[in-house]
Design a protein around this motif. Sequence first.
Motif, PDB file in Angstrom:
ATOM      1  N   ARG A 107       0.855  -1.191   0.000  1.00 51.96           N
ATOM      2  CA  ARG A 107       0.000   0.000   0.000  1.00 51.96           C
ATOM      3  C   ARG A 107       0.884   1.232   0.000  1.00 51.96           C
ATOM      4  O   ARG A 107       1.902   1.265   0.693  1.00 51.96           O
ATOM      5  N   ASP A 109       1.112   3.751   1.634  1.00 53.64           N
ATOM      6  CA  ASP A 109       0.796   4.398   2.913  1.00 53.64           C
ATOM      7  C   ASP A 109       1.950   5.284   3.341  1.00 53.64           C
ATOM      8  O   ASP A 109       3.059   5.133   2.843  1.00 53.64           O
ATOM      9  N   TYR A 116       3.606  -0.031   7.027  1.00 58.20           N
ATOM     10  CA  TYR A 116       4.658  -0.181   6.026  1.00 58.20           C
ATOM     11  C   TYR A 116       4.042  -0.173   4.636  1.00 58.20           C
ATOM     12  O   TYR A 116       2.838  -0.296   4.479  1.00 58.20           O
ATOM     13  N   GLN A 121      -0.040 -10.060   5.631  1.00 60.47           N
ATOM     14  CA  GLN A 121      -1.319 -10.351   6.294  1.00 60.47           C
ATOM     15  C   GLN A 121      -1.500 -11.861   6.430  1.00 60.47           C
ATOM     16  O   GLN A 121      -1.069 -12.624   5.568  1.00 60.47           O
ATOM     17  N   ARG A 263     -15.666  -0.311   9.541  1.00 59.76           N
ATOM     18  CA  ARG A 263     -14.699  -0.953   8.637  1.00 59.76           C
ATOM     19  C   ARG A 263     -14.446  -0.137   7.370  1.00 59.76           C
ATOM     20  O   ARG A 263     -13.749  -0.607   6.487  1.00 59.76           O
ATOM     21  N   GLN A 285      -4.499  -1.368  15.458  1.00 57.88           N
ATOM     22  CA  GLN A 285      -5.400  -2.406  14.957  1.00 57.88           C
ATOM     23  C   GLN A 285      -4.647  -3.619  14.419  1.00 57.88           C
ATOM     24  O   GLN A 285      -3.857  -3.524  13.489  1.00 57.88           O
ATOM     25  N   GLY A 311      -2.884  -8.274  10.778  1.00 57.47           N
ATOM     26  CA  GLY A 311      -1.619  -7.648  10.403  1.00 57.47           C
ATOM     27  C   GLY A 311      -0.488  -8.402  11.081  1.00 57.47           C
ATOM     28  O   GLY A 311      -0.332  -8.350  12.297  1.00 57.47           O
TER      29      GLY A 311
HETATM   30  P1  AMP Z   1      -7.289  -3.986   6.432  1.00 56.58           P
HETATM   31  O1  AMP Z   1      -7.195  -4.851   5.200  1.00 56.58           O
HETATM   32  O2  AMP Z   1      -7.014  -2.530   6.139  1.00 56.58           O
HETATM   33  O3  AMP Z   1      -8.508  -4.232   7.258  1.00 56.58           O
HETATM   34  O4  AMP Z   1      -6.060  -4.424   7.330  1.00 56.58           O
HETATM   35  C1  AMP Z   1      -6.050  -5.614   8.062  1.00 56.58           C
HETATM   36  C2  AMP Z   1      -4.885  -5.550   9.013  1.00 56.58           C
HETATM   37  O5  AMP Z   1      -3.665  -5.412   8.276  1.00 56.58           O
HETATM   38  C3  AMP Z   1      -4.907  -4.311   9.919  1.00 56.58           C
HETATM   39  O6  AMP Z   1      -5.651  -4.576  11.068  1.00 56.58           O
HETATM   40  C4  AMP Z   1      -3.454  -4.114  10.230  1.00 56.58           C
HETATM   41  O7  AMP Z   1      -3.062  -4.915  11.328  1.00 56.58           O
HETATM   42  C5  AMP Z   1      -2.748  -4.604   8.994  1.00 56.58           C
HETATM   43  N1  AMP Z   1      -2.312  -3.475   8.130  1.00 56.58           N
HETATM   44  C6  AMP Z   1      -3.053  -2.710   7.326  1.00 56.58           C
HETATM   45  N2  AMP Z   1      -2.301  -1.793   6.675  1.00 56.58           N
HETATM   46  C7  AMP Z   1      -1.025  -1.988   7.096  1.00 56.58           C
HETATM   47  C8  AMP Z   1       0.255  -1.384   6.808  1.00 56.58           C
HETATM   48  N3  AMP Z   1       0.368  -0.390   5.925  1.00 56.58           N
HETATM   49  N4  AMP Z   1       1.344  -1.852   7.449  1.00 56.58           N
HETATM   50  C9  AMP Z   1       1.246  -2.878   8.333  1.00 56.58           C
HETATM   51  N5  AMP Z   1       0.092  -3.504   8.642  1.00 56.58           N
HETATM   52  C10 AMP Z   1      -1.030  -3.069   8.032  1.00 56.58           C
END
Ligand code: AMP
Length: 422
Positions: A107, A109, A116, A121, A263, A285, A311
């Motif tokens: 991502r 981000d 990161y 995941q 969400r 999270q 994560g």
């Molecule tokens: P999501 O798909 O956004 O619901 O993300 C699921 C989980 O992935 C989150 O709860 C985080 O623990 C982890 N996560 C999401 N984005 C990141 C990121 N950029 N870096 C590390 N972990 C992430």
Amino acid sequence: MFKIPRGTRDFSPKEMEKRRYIEESMRSTFKTFGYREIQTPTFETLELFTAKSGEAIIDEIYHFRDKGGRNLALRPELTAPVIRFYVDKLQMEPKPLKLFYFGNCFRYDRPQKGRYREFKQAGCELIGTDTPIAYAELIAMAYTILEKVGLNNMRLNIGNLSILSSMFDVLKLPKEKQKYLISLIDKSQFEEVLSALEDFGIKKEDADVFLGTLRTSDINKISNYIKDDKKSKDELSNLKKILDLLETSFNVNNYKLKMSIVRGLDYYKGIVFEIEAPALGAEKQLCGGGAYELISMFGGRESSTAGFAIGFDRTIVALESEEYLFSKPKIDVYVIPVNEDMTSKALEIVQKLRNQNISTDIDLLKRGIGKSIKYASSIDAEKVIIIGPDELEQDSMTIRDMKSGEQKLVNINDYPPSSKKF
Ligand code: AMP
């Protein structure tokens, strides 16, 4: 000098030891819940992600055009790829289908601790059932996975988007206004929710009651607030069943009802949940999931779907913050031939040990015994075997226990003993 790309990481042997331990622990828990592992490609068509999450996602992901002119993207998450796989090849599989996976996601981000640009995941999708027991089991599995890796401080929050929608119905708010409010609720901007409600012409006292219901974890208060129609009633009674099963059958009591979990994504519906590690601050999270609808959007025959993503990297950060004692990489035996003539016997012993799955290394630098023992200690060798001419004459070798420093002479043919502990 080349620099590592922003938001990515290298993992040393010590870090890989932690990562492998956690992956193995998570894999084993998934399997004990009857889930089976799958894998999908690292890149997919860009359209897969825009179809699921809208065009805005393009700004948040890595995408590129390949030499054949195809628009592709590094996956930012795994639910869309797994549902694509399901629609393409797995629709005929017996239901329910319980799938889990590990995968790196990408991502664009803004990097910081716990966030990161390349991260991992661990996730799963449950296809073909929407019973309270299925959802209770799914939530319990997410909780158990984190509990089993060794985490102590977690918070599990459970919400329900259909009930939230029934709450909006009480205020008779049109969909676009709900959408705006949802984006504020997602960011926990409750003051802004209040003033937006007033801007939408909702009386202050009604807005206060709405907000109070949004923030309560008392299911009876929520039940009293929403309309008494069949859909809301069914949803609420299913939610009660899920919570009851979690407590009585899955032994997960440490949860909080939280109607403000949204969400942030349009395709979720019904039950939603999150697990956080409060010690982690902004990036707390660890896990997010719930029931969603994607199959028909991807051209398949509709079937109930739910899942979650944990994560992986944040789980490690959380364990480190709890000062979890990870095991270090180590080696069972380090073999030192004291001179060139001893090499072939030393290699023979190395082969014998490796064939018995005993991790074994041998001095490759021909340095003195003292230096070799120092090196063996730096790689956390449990035992050192020294092969010298005098000992060899009696078919023996010296074994040194690296912890106690104790040395003894052992007959080569008696080694290794039948049990792995030697
Ligand atoms: P999501 O798909 O956004 O619901 O993300 C699921 C989980 O992935 C989150 O709860 C985080 O623990 C982890 N996560 C999401 N984005 C990141 C990121 N950029 N870096 C590390 N972990 C992430």
